[in-house]
Design a protein around this motif. Structure first.
Motif, PDB file in Angstrom:
ATOM      1  N   LEU A 102       0.888  -1.522   0.180  1.00 35.92           N
ATOM      2  CA  LEU A 102      -0.031   0.059  -0.598  1.00 35.92           C
ATOM      3  C   LEU A 102       0.915   1.594  -0.065  1.00 35.92           C
ATOM      4  O   LEU A 102       0.733   2.437  -0.856  1.00 35.92           O
ATOM      5  CB  LEU A 102      -0.599   0.505   0.674  1.00 35.92           C
ATOM      6  CG  LEU A 102      -1.629  -1.081   1.066  1.00 35.92           C
ATOM      7  CD1 LEU A 102      -2.564  -1.005   2.336  1.00 35.92           C
ATOM      8  CD2 LEU A 102      -2.887  -0.546   0.062  1.00 35.92           C
ATOM      9  N   VAL A 103       2.063   1.236   0.619  1.00 36.90           N
ATOM     10  CA  VAL A 103       2.655   2.173   1.189  1.00 36.90           C
ATOM     11  C   VAL A 103       3.439   2.804  -0.520  1.00 36.90           C
ATOM     12  O   VAL A 103       3.528   3.359  -1.145  1.00 36.90           O
ATOM     13  CB  VAL A 103       4.439   2.369   1.792  1.00 36.90           C
ATOM     14  CG1 VAL A 103       4.653   3.367   1.703  1.00 36.90           C
ATOM     15  CG2 VAL A 103       3.391   2.070   3.607  1.00 36.90           C
ATOM     16  N   ALA A 104       4.271   1.547  -1.192  1.00 36.09           N
ATOM     17  CA  ALA A 104       4.681   1.706  -1.839  1.00 36.09           C
ATOM     18  C   ALA A 104       3.876   2.070  -3.309  1.00 36.09           C
ATOM     19  O   ALA A 104       4.074   3.329  -4.365  1.00 36.09           O
ATOM     20  CB  ALA A 104       5.432   0.421  -2.569  1.00 36.09           C
ATOM     21  N   GLY A 105       2.440   1.897  -3.453  1.00 35.66           N
ATOM     22  CA  GLY A 105       1.355   2.167  -4.411  1.00 35.66           C
ATOM     23  C   GLY A 105       1.339   3.948  -4.147  1.00 35.66           C
ATOM     24  O   GLY A 105       1.253   4.008  -5.100  1.00 35.66           O
ATOM     25  N   THR A 222       3.842  -0.702 -11.190  1.00 36.89           N
ATOM     26  CA  THR A 222       3.573  -1.533 -11.160  1.00 36.89           C
ATOM     27  C   THR A 222       5.677  -2.283 -10.619  1.00 36.89           C
ATOM     28  O   THR A 222       5.644  -2.788  -9.676  1.00 36.89           O
ATOM     29  CB  THR A 222       3.263  -2.860 -12.081  1.00 36.89           C
ATOM     30  OG1 THR A 222       2.050  -2.361 -12.854  1.00 36.89           O
ATOM     31  CG2 THR A 222       3.577  -4.260 -12.086  1.00 36.89           C
ATOM     32  N   ALA A 223       6.196  -2.184 -12.007  1.00 26.41           N
ATOM     33  CA  ALA A 223       8.045  -2.244 -10.748  1.00 26.41           C
ATOM     34  C   ALA A 223       7.725  -0.978  -9.570  1.00 26.41           C
ATOM     35  O   ALA A 223       9.057  -2.018  -8.883  1.00 26.41           O
ATOM     36  CB  ALA A 223       9.082  -1.666 -12.235  1.00 26.41           C
ATOM     37  N   PHE A 224       7.720  -0.600  -9.097  1.00 22.12           N
ATOM     38  CA  PHE A 224       7.655   0.380  -8.157  1.00 22.12           C
ATOM     39  C   PHE A 224       7.284  -0.576  -6.858  1.00 22.12           C
ATOM     40  O   PHE A 224       7.464  -0.363  -6.208  1.00 22.12           O
ATOM     41  CB  PHE A 224       6.851   1.690  -8.525  1.00 22.12           C
ATOM     42  CG  PHE A 224       7.945   2.235  -7.018  1.00 22.12           C
ATOM     43  CD1 PHE A 224       9.177   3.421  -7.082  1.00 22.12           C
ATOM     44  CD2 PHE A 224       6.942   2.893  -5.602  1.00 22.12           C
ATOM     45  CE1 PHE A 224       9.646   4.123  -6.193  1.00 22.12           C
ATOM     46  CE2 PHE A 224       7.407   3.636  -5.356  1.00 22.12           C
ATOM     47  CZ  PHE A 224       8.638   4.571  -5.263  1.00 22.12           C
ATOM     48  N   VAL A 225       6.034  -1.132  -7.346  1.00 21.53           N
ATOM     49  CA  VAL A 225       4.924  -1.896  -6.180  1.00 21.53           C
ATOM     50  C   VAL A 225       6.141  -2.381  -6.136  1.00 21.53           C
ATOM     51  O   VAL A 225       6.180  -3.092  -4.694  1.00 21.53           O
ATOM     52  CB  VAL A 225       4.035  -1.662  -6.239  1.00 21.53           C
ATOM     53  CG1 VAL A 225       3.291  -2.386  -5.103  1.00 21.53           C
ATOM     54  CG2 VAL A 225       3.278  -0.576  -6.722  1.00 21.53           C
ATOM     55  N   ILE A 226       6.149  -3.374  -6.718  1.00 22.62           N
ATOM     56  CA  ILE A 226       7.147  -5.192  -6.636  1.00 22.62           C
ATOM     57  C   ILE A 226       8.493  -5.286  -6.028  1.00 22.62           C
ATOM     58  O   ILE A 226       8.779  -5.397  -4.857  1.00 22.62           O
ATOM     59  CB  ILE A 226       7.585  -5.627  -7.892  1.00 22.62           C
ATOM     60  CG1 ILE A 226       5.471  -5.261  -9.068  1.00 22.62           C
ATOM     61  CG2 ILE A 226       8.272  -6.501  -8.033  1.00 22.62           C
ATOM     62  CD1 ILE A 226       6.212  -6.757 -10.184  1.00 22.62           C
ATOM     63  N   SER A 227       9.454  -3.701  -6.235  1.00 22.59           N
ATOM     64  CA  SER A 227      10.741  -3.358  -5.541  1.00 22.59           C
ATOM     65  C   SER A 227      10.170  -2.921  -4.020  1.00 22.59           C
ATOM     66  O   SER A 227      10.267  -3.189  -3.199  1.00 22.59           O
ATOM     67  CB  SER A 227      11.066  -2.295  -6.311  1.00 22.59           C
ATOM     68  OG  SER A 227      10.411  -1.142  -6.074  1.00 22.59           O
TER      69      SER A 227
END
Length: 367
Positions: A102-105, A222-227
């Motif tokens: 959630l925070v990464a999103g 999406t890549a940012f959230v995965i990281s």
């Protein structure tokens, strides 16, 4: 596992690496200089660096705030354990992953409107915002942090089992190795997929990628959230290993710098490089504290060596065609080549010093 074929050499190296990783607890008992906690911390920070490397390697985005996700995972675990007495290892890990996602999103959605320097500064700003929030709230223990010692066992229960402290440390280490292997396989499959190819195209030229129909912002988000998920998993495991979480070691912006440095040190163009860089950097910091009060100088010196001597990083330079691989081959063929290396190194150093002096004289207006 389709598309994840290994050569015989790679398979042997992977097998040797796994055997060595699983033997670390036994080696730590025989060798006082090798501490299980140091290796364990290095692997966890290396896992966070593997996540960061998805952005760095494929989208060419540099994040200075990835400690935010590491700290989110750690503090989610600590809050649930200290405030709500949640003791299940699985529940704590899953909750940390959900909150970190959630925070990464949210951070990714707000930061990815910009690229380059502005993206880096925004991630740094959000990371410092979280650090200030945790540091200033008594609910999070302020600067003292929170313990991770729930239940009567005073530690998380691993699959419902209350273990003694030594067994707990070893079992948690083995669980970390299993999670690492799964995480690396997932990342490998991801970067070899059409999604990974699209990220490479975005990193090479965003405008061109957009014109050929790639939804650039959605893919990068999406890549940012995965990281961020990788950072959250690493932070949750770190909290359960340390059994105490403070804002400085997990959320401060220098920790983000360490995670970025780990990726560069090991070789951000490789999959295993950030993981190796994490272990080496944590080991250097641990040894440096015992040797000198200026232990940060060791990491600075290591960064200089990597930038000037091994630009591909340690793992990248060991690969076929890398600097270390070629140097090893030349040395085996002719050991006297070391004299040529020394003379070339000294000549390069003298040339660099002269250029630096010339630049300083020009800046000062001295002829």
């Amino acid at each position: 596992m389709k598309g994840l074929e290994l050569t015989k050499r790679q398979a042997v190296l992977v097998l040797v690496g796994l055997l060595f990783a699983f033997a670390i607890p036994d080696l730590a008992l025989m060798t006082p200089s090798l501490q299980l906690t140091v290796v364990h911390q290095g692997l966890l920070f290396g896992l966070a660096a593997v996540g960061l490397n998805l952005l760095l390697r494929h989208t060419r985005l540099v994040s200075f705030g990835h400690a935010a996700f590491f700290g989110t995972g750690a503090y989610t675990t600590a809050v649930l354990a200290a405030k709500y007495d949640v003791s299940s290892f699985t529940v704590l890990l899953v909750a940390a992953v959900v909150v970190a996602t959630l925070v990464a999103g949210i951070i990714g959605y707000l930061s990815l409107r910009h690229t380059g320097l502005y993206f880096s500064l925004l991630t740094l700003a959000f990371g410092q915002l979280l650090y200030a929030l945790v540091q200033g709230q008594s609910f999070f223990g302020s600067s003292d942090g929170l313990p991770v010692r729930p239940g009567e066992a005073r530690q998380p229960l691993v699959f419902g089992l209350a273990l003694d402290p030594e067994a707990y440390a070893v079992v948690l280490y083995y669980l970390t190795i299993v999670i690492l292997v799964v995480s690396l396989l997932v990342m490998w499959r991801l970067v070899k997929s059409p999604f990974g190819n699209a990220l490479d195209a975005i990193g090479q030229d965003r405008t061109r990628a957009q014109f050929i129909g790639i939804p650039v912002r959605r893919y990068v988000w999406t890549a940012f959230v995965i990281s961020g998920i990788y950072g959250g998993v690493a932070g949750a495991l770190y909290a359960m290993v340390q059994q105490h979480v403070r804002p400085g070691p997990v959320l401060y912006f220098l920790r983000s710098g360490d995670i970025l440095f780990m990726a560069i040190l090991g070789g951000f163009q490789t999959l295993l490089g950030p993981l190796v860089g994490g272990v080496i950097l944590v080991f250097l910091q641990d040894v440096g504290r015992d040797v000198t009060a200026y232990f940060d100088a060791l990491t600075g010196f290591a960064l200089l060596v990597i930038v000037f001597g091994l630009p591909r990083g340690l793992v990248g330079s060991l690969r076929s065609g890398g600097l270390l691989s070629g140097a090893g081959r030349d040395f085996r063929e002719d050991p006297t080549v070391i004299t040529v290396w020394v003379s070339n190194g000294l000549a390069s150093l003298i040339r660099s010093v002269r250029e630096w002096i010339s630049d300083v004289r020009s800046a000062l207006g001295v002829r």
